[in-house]
Design an enzyme around this catalytic site. Structure first.
Site, PDB file in Angstrom:
ATOM      1  N   ASP A  98       0.867  -1.171   0.000  1.00 20.93           N
ATOM      2  CA  ASP A  98       0.000   0.000   0.000  1.00 20.93           C
ATOM      3  C   ASP A  98       0.909   1.227   0.000  1.00 20.93           C
ATOM      4  O   ASP A  98       1.911   1.255   0.735  1.00 20.93           O
ATOM      5  CB  ASP A  98      -0.863   0.035   1.257  1.00 20.93           C
ATOM      6  CG  ASP A  98      -1.947  -1.031   1.270  1.00 20.93           C
ATOM      7  OD1 ASP A  98      -1.976  -1.865   0.335  1.00 20.93           O
ATOM      8  OD2 ASP A  98      -2.761  -1.026   2.205  1.00 20.93           O
ATOM      9  N   HIS A 154       4.985  -7.397  -0.548  1.00 18.50           N
ATOM     10  CA  HIS A 154       4.713  -8.664  -1.207  1.00 18.50           C
ATOM     11  C   HIS A 154       5.395  -8.745  -2.566  1.00 18.50           C
ATOM     12  O   HIS A 154       5.820  -7.723  -3.125  1.00 18.50           O
ATOM     13  CB  HIS A 154       3.201  -8.830  -1.367  1.00 18.50           C
ATOM     14  CG  HIS A 154       2.441  -8.810  -0.076  1.00 18.50           C
ATOM     15  ND1 HIS A 154       1.797  -9.920   0.424  1.00 18.50           N
ATOM     16  CD2 HIS A 154       2.236  -7.813   0.831  1.00 18.50           C
ATOM     17  CE1 HIS A 154       1.224  -9.607   1.576  1.00 18.50           C
ATOM     18  NE2 HIS A 154       1.471  -8.328   1.849  1.00 18.50           N
ATOM     19  N   SER A 256       7.828   3.613   5.351  1.00 23.39           N
ATOM     20  CA  SER A 256       9.015   4.058   4.637  1.00 23.39           C
ATOM     21  C   SER A 256       8.746   4.085   3.149  1.00 23.39           C
ATOM     22  O   SER A 256       7.693   4.542   2.716  1.00 23.39           O
ATOM     23  CB  SER A 256      10.216   3.167   4.964  1.00 23.39           C
ATOM     24  OG  SER A 256      11.396   3.782   4.512  1.00 23.39           O
TER      25      SER A 256
END
Length: 289
Positions: A98, A154, A256
């Site tokens: 995200d 991912h 980050s």
């Protein structure tokens, strides 16, 4: 309020933000936060999460559980099944996380953009001339994770991870204000350079998770150590880890940036532009032709 006064106010707010998040003992504060966030005392946990919700747009509705042992447990929460549908198209690389899209586009020569007017040389980020040459003519996307976002990342595609290079460094904030003021910021911060080969096409993909203030720890599930400022192991770590598209690779402790580099032949998917919000599993880059 006049335009001049409004601009002055914005600049002042940016100055304060920059001073508060960068002109302090960054590494000391980051180590403290790493310790504090793992405290499992219920009152400390509850107050910490309540304060976090007060200052950030924290949405836990898609979390696998609503019970967290600590602030760190909440930071690194997992998602409930099906919360992030995957774009299954064969030629599509999905977003690993995200994020808010930062600078992105074609790799021009051997440099890319950090923020408007701030290019940085890839050799300073990647440290390997052969890898820099591989990225020439390709595409890149900078993905910024805010503190309230889901912090796990991912695999963008079915792939084999073959090497990780760990680079110790500083922990500058990576928000837009700092990116406009600190040249080569990503090249200064702690980071991991993940090299992977796509299973179907053989193209080589590079992911660069970059740590920041309050983070400074990157967990990769296929490596038996936690990468952080006190890591003293080998800098280059060979591996042979196989991932399916969307499979979890690791996590950040707080929030980050991940920079994704795809080789020549890939282009940004529709809707991928600076400032756009994207979720893990959505189309990020696609193979042309």
């Amino acid at each position: 309020m006049t335009v001049r006064a409004l601009l002055a106010r914005v600049v002042l707010q940016e100055d304060i933000n920059f001073l508060l998040t960068n002109r302090m003992p960054r590494q000391l504060l980051t180590r403290f936060m790493g310790w504090f966030s793992k405290i499992e005392q219920p009152l400390v946990r509850d107050i910490s999460i309540a304060i976090w919700k007060l200052f950030a747009d924290l949405d836990l509705s898609d979390a696998r559980t609503t019970y967290f042992r600590s602030l760190h447990d909440c930071f690194t929460r997992q998602l409930r099944e099906g919360a992030r549908p995957l774009d299954s198209a064969a030629g599509v690389l999905v977003s690993p996380c995200d994020a808010i899209v930062g600078a992105c586009g074609a790799v021009s020569g051997t440099a890319v953009i950090q923020a408007k007017g701030f290019p940085y040389p890839l050799i300073d980020l990647l440290g390997d001339p052969a890898l820099v040459e591989h990225c020439r003519g390709g595409s890149y996307v900078t993905l910024r994770l805010t503190s309230s976002m889901y912090h796990r990342f991912h695999a963008p595609h079915d792939c084999l991870v073959e090497r990780v290079t760990y680079v110790s460094g500083d922990v500058w904030n990576v928000n837009p204000i700092a990116l406009k003021r600190v040249e080569r910021l990503f090249c200064k911060n702690e980071r991991a350079i993940i090299e992977a080969t796509l299973a179907d096409s053989g193209h080589r993909l590079v992911l660069v998770p970059v740590a920041a203030i309050l983070v400074a720890s990157i967990r990769l599930h296929f490596i038996d150590v936690l990468l952080h400022l006190r890591y003293r192991g080998p800098r280059v770590i060979p591996c042979a880890a196989t991932f399916a598209k969307g499979e979890e690779m690791g996590w950040f402790q707080h929030g980050s940036t991940i920079i994704v580099f795809a080789p020549k032949g890939f282009a940004l998917c529709e809707g991928i532009s600076q400032g756009a919000r994207i979720r893990m599993g959505q189309a990020l880059l696609r193979l042309l032709g």
